[in-house]
Design an enzyme around this catalytic site. Structure first.
Site, PDB file in Angstrom:
ATOM      1  N   SER A 138       0.850  -1.194   0.000  1.00 52.38           N
ATOM      2  CA  SER A 138       0.000   0.000   0.000  1.00 52.38           C
ATOM      3  C   SER A 138       0.882   1.241   0.000  1.00 52.38           C
ATOM      4  CB  SER A 138      -0.864  -0.025   1.266  1.00 52.38           C
ATOM      5  OG  SER A 138      -1.304   1.267   1.606  1.00 52.38           O
ATOM      6  N   TYR A 151      -3.828  -0.403   9.775  1.00 47.06           N
ATOM      7  CA  TYR A 151      -3.722  -0.751   8.349  1.00 47.06           C
ATOM      8  C   TYR A 151      -2.315  -0.447   7.850  1.00 47.06           C
ATOM      9  CZ  TYR A 151      -4.602  -0.809   3.315  1.00 47.06           C
ATOM     10  OH  TYR A 151      -4.544  -1.065   1.962  1.00 47.06           O
TER      11      TYR A 151
HETATM   12  P1  NDP Z   1     -12.071  -5.222  -1.077  1.00 43.32           P
HETATM   13  O1  NDP Z   1     -12.656  -4.760   0.202  1.00 43.32           O
HETATM   14  O2  NDP Z   1     -12.796  -4.976  -2.353  1.00 43.32           O
HETATM   15  O3  NDP Z   1     -11.742  -6.775  -1.012  1.00 43.32           O
HETATM   16  C1  NDP Z   1     -11.112  -7.326   0.106  1.00 43.32           C
HETATM   17  C2  NDP Z   1     -11.186  -8.824  -0.017  1.00 43.32           C
HETATM   18  O4  NDP Z   1     -10.605  -9.392   1.165  1.00 43.32           O
HETATM   19  C3  NDP Z   1     -12.616  -9.341  -0.113  1.00 43.32           C
HETATM   20  O5  NDP Z   1     -12.678 -10.368  -1.075  1.00 43.32           O
HETATM   21  C4  NDP Z   1     -12.861  -9.884   1.275  1.00 43.32           C
HETATM   22  O6  NDP Z   1     -13.791 -10.945   1.326  1.00 43.32           O
HETATM   23  C5  NDP Z   1     -11.482 -10.388   1.650  1.00 43.32           C
HETATM   24  N1  NDP Z   1     -11.393 -10.543   3.094  1.00 43.32           N
HETATM   25  C6  NDP Z   1     -11.555  -9.590   4.044  1.00 43.32           C
HETATM   26  N2  NDP Z   1     -11.480 -10.132   5.251  1.00 43.32           N
HETATM   27  C7  NDP Z   1     -11.279 -11.465   5.076  1.00 43.32           C
HETATM   28  C8  NDP Z   1     -11.163 -12.562   5.959  1.00 43.32           C
HETATM   29  N3  NDP Z   1     -11.260 -12.430   7.290  1.00 43.32           N
HETATM   30  N4  NDP Z   1     -10.969 -13.786   5.433  1.00 43.32           N
HETATM   31  C9  NDP Z   1     -10.899 -13.973   4.099  1.00 43.32           C
HETATM   32  N5  NDP Z   1     -11.029 -12.971   3.214  1.00 43.32           N
HETATM   33  C10 NDP Z   1     -11.222 -11.723   3.697  1.00 43.32           C
HETATM   34  O7  NDP Z   1     -10.619  -4.554  -1.105  1.00 43.32           O
HETATM   35  P2  NDP Z   1      -9.590  -4.275  -2.292  1.00 43.32           P
HETATM   36  O8  NDP Z   1      -9.841  -5.182  -3.424  1.00 43.32           O
HETATM   37  O9  NDP Z   1      -9.535  -2.835  -2.480  1.00 43.32           O
HETATM   38  O10 NDP Z   1      -8.233  -4.673  -1.561  1.00 43.32           O
HETATM   39  C11 NDP Z   1      -7.435  -5.766  -1.973  1.00 43.32           C
HETATM   40  C12 NDP Z   1      -6.031  -5.534  -1.432  1.00 43.32           C
HETATM   41  O11 NDP Z   1      -5.486  -4.384  -2.049  1.00 43.32           O
HETATM   42  C13 NDP Z   1      -5.980  -5.285   0.072  1.00 43.32           C
HETATM   43  O12 NDP Z   1      -4.862  -5.963   0.607  1.00 43.32           O
HETATM   44  C14 NDP Z   1      -5.786  -3.791   0.173  1.00 43.32           C
HETATM   45  O13 NDP Z   1      -5.125  -3.443   1.345  1.00 43.32           O
HETATM   46  C15 NDP Z   1      -4.951  -3.512  -1.068  1.00 43.32           C
HETATM   47  N6  NDP Z   1      -4.987  -2.145  -1.573  1.00 43.32           N
HETATM   48  C16 NDP Z   1      -6.140  -1.629  -2.107  1.00 43.32           C
HETATM   49  C17 NDP Z   1      -6.151  -0.342  -2.622  1.00 43.32           C
HETATM   50  C18 NDP Z   1      -7.396   0.268  -3.211  1.00 43.32           C
HETATM   51  O14 NDP Z   1      -7.363   1.441  -3.574  1.00 43.32           O
HETATM   52  N7  NDP Z   1      -8.475  -0.457  -3.347  1.00 43.32           N
HETATM   53  C19 NDP Z   1      -4.941   0.503  -2.597  1.00 43.32           C
HETATM   54  C20 NDP Z   1      -3.776  -0.149  -2.036  1.00 43.32           C
HETATM   55  C21 NDP Z   1      -3.821  -1.425  -1.551  1.00 43.32           C
HETATM   56  P3  NDP Z   1     -15.373 -10.602   1.499  1.00 43.32           P
HETATM   57  O15 NDP Z   1     -15.739  -9.773   0.317  1.00 43.32           O
HETATM   58  O16 NDP Z   1     -15.994 -11.934   1.509  1.00 43.32           O
HETATM   59  O17 NDP Z   1     -15.487  -9.859   2.771  1.00 43.32           O
END
Ligand code: NDP
Length: 228
Positions: A138, A151
């Protein structure tokens, strides 16, 4: 290829992109309904039949990690790649008000679970000719930013975990790298910046290429590196 967070956001887009390239994808995530939707979409578009891996990274016990290893061992015998993409934001809050249980949850899901899953899958990764582990970083992973609390700290830790694993690669024969996807239009981004104009953000599909690069043969020879 195992992709965490494969039911939504960036993880789902990476799972789709891998399947389009012919990879058999293990769809790991928290919500079975969402994983099933990813599964159906991959099958509908002619991708190899994926594996559904409902798994809660917040609550999973040692027994569940072992069962995951055994199921993948039985079904596939090896794992070629592991993309850690699941994550949670927690809250945006100054340190003096940061909720303690939320802090522990964010560190566990974003960092400790990545360690546990990597450790669990190492024996299967070692059976691959070219194993690759990609961590999701990130913009707040290299310089702390006010209010980003657990985070930010979890992502600093993720970079550290990646570097330690990469440095052990002589023993593990596994390359490890990390990737900061930048701002992407997902549920997490909306939670962090609710007032932002969403139309200015790219879709998850726009950030899959660097994941594919690091997970695929083009990334051979890269180890211990972090990419934006
Ligand atoms: P989303 O919230 O769209 O997706 C997060 C995913 O993580 C979901 O599929 C969710 O599952 C899963 N998840 C959360 N908690 C759990 C758990 N306890 N067990 C299993 N799965 C879990 O986030 P993003 O796609 O935006 O983020 C993806 C990655 O990218 C993250 O690591 C984030 O930190 C990183 N990131 C994102 C940015 C952005 O701008 N979006 C920027 C920089 C980094 P469910 O939907 O079932 O809850």
């Amino acid at each position: 290829m195992i992709v965490t967070g494969a039911g939504d956001g960036i993880g789902q887009a990476v799972a789709f992109a891998l399947a389009r390239q012919g990879a058999t994808v293990g769809l790991l995530g928290r919500t079975l309904r969402k994983l099933e939707r990813s599964y159906d979409q991959i099958v509908k578009t002619g991708g190899p039949k994926p594996a559904l891996l409902p798994f809660n990274l917040e609550t999973a016990s040692a027994v569940e990690y072992e069962a995951l290893h055994d199921a993948l061992d039985r079904e596939f015998g090896r794992v070629d790649g592991l993309a850690h993409i699941a994550g949670i934001l927690g809250v945006l809050s100054p340190i003096d008000h940061y909720d303690v249980p939320t802090w522990c949850k964010v560190i566990h899901v974003n960092l400790t679970a990545s360690f546990l899953l990597t450790r669990t899958l190492l024996p299967l990764l070692r059976r691959s000719e070219d194993a690759t582990v990609v961590f999701t970083s990130s913009g707040v992973a290299r310089r702390g930013r006010a209010y980003w609390g657990a985070y930010s700290v979890s992502k600093f830790g993720t970079e550290g975990l990646m570097q330690v694993l990469a440095d052990e690669s002589e023993q593990t024969r596994i390359r490890a790298n990390s990737l900061n996807p930048g701002p992407v239009r997902t549920a997490m981004r909306l939670q962090a910046f609710p007032a932002e104009d969403r139309n200015r953000l790219v879709e998850p599909a726009a950030v899959t290429a660097p994941y594919l690069f690091l997970l695929g043969p083009e990334g051979r020879g890269l180890n211990g590196m972090t990419f934006d």
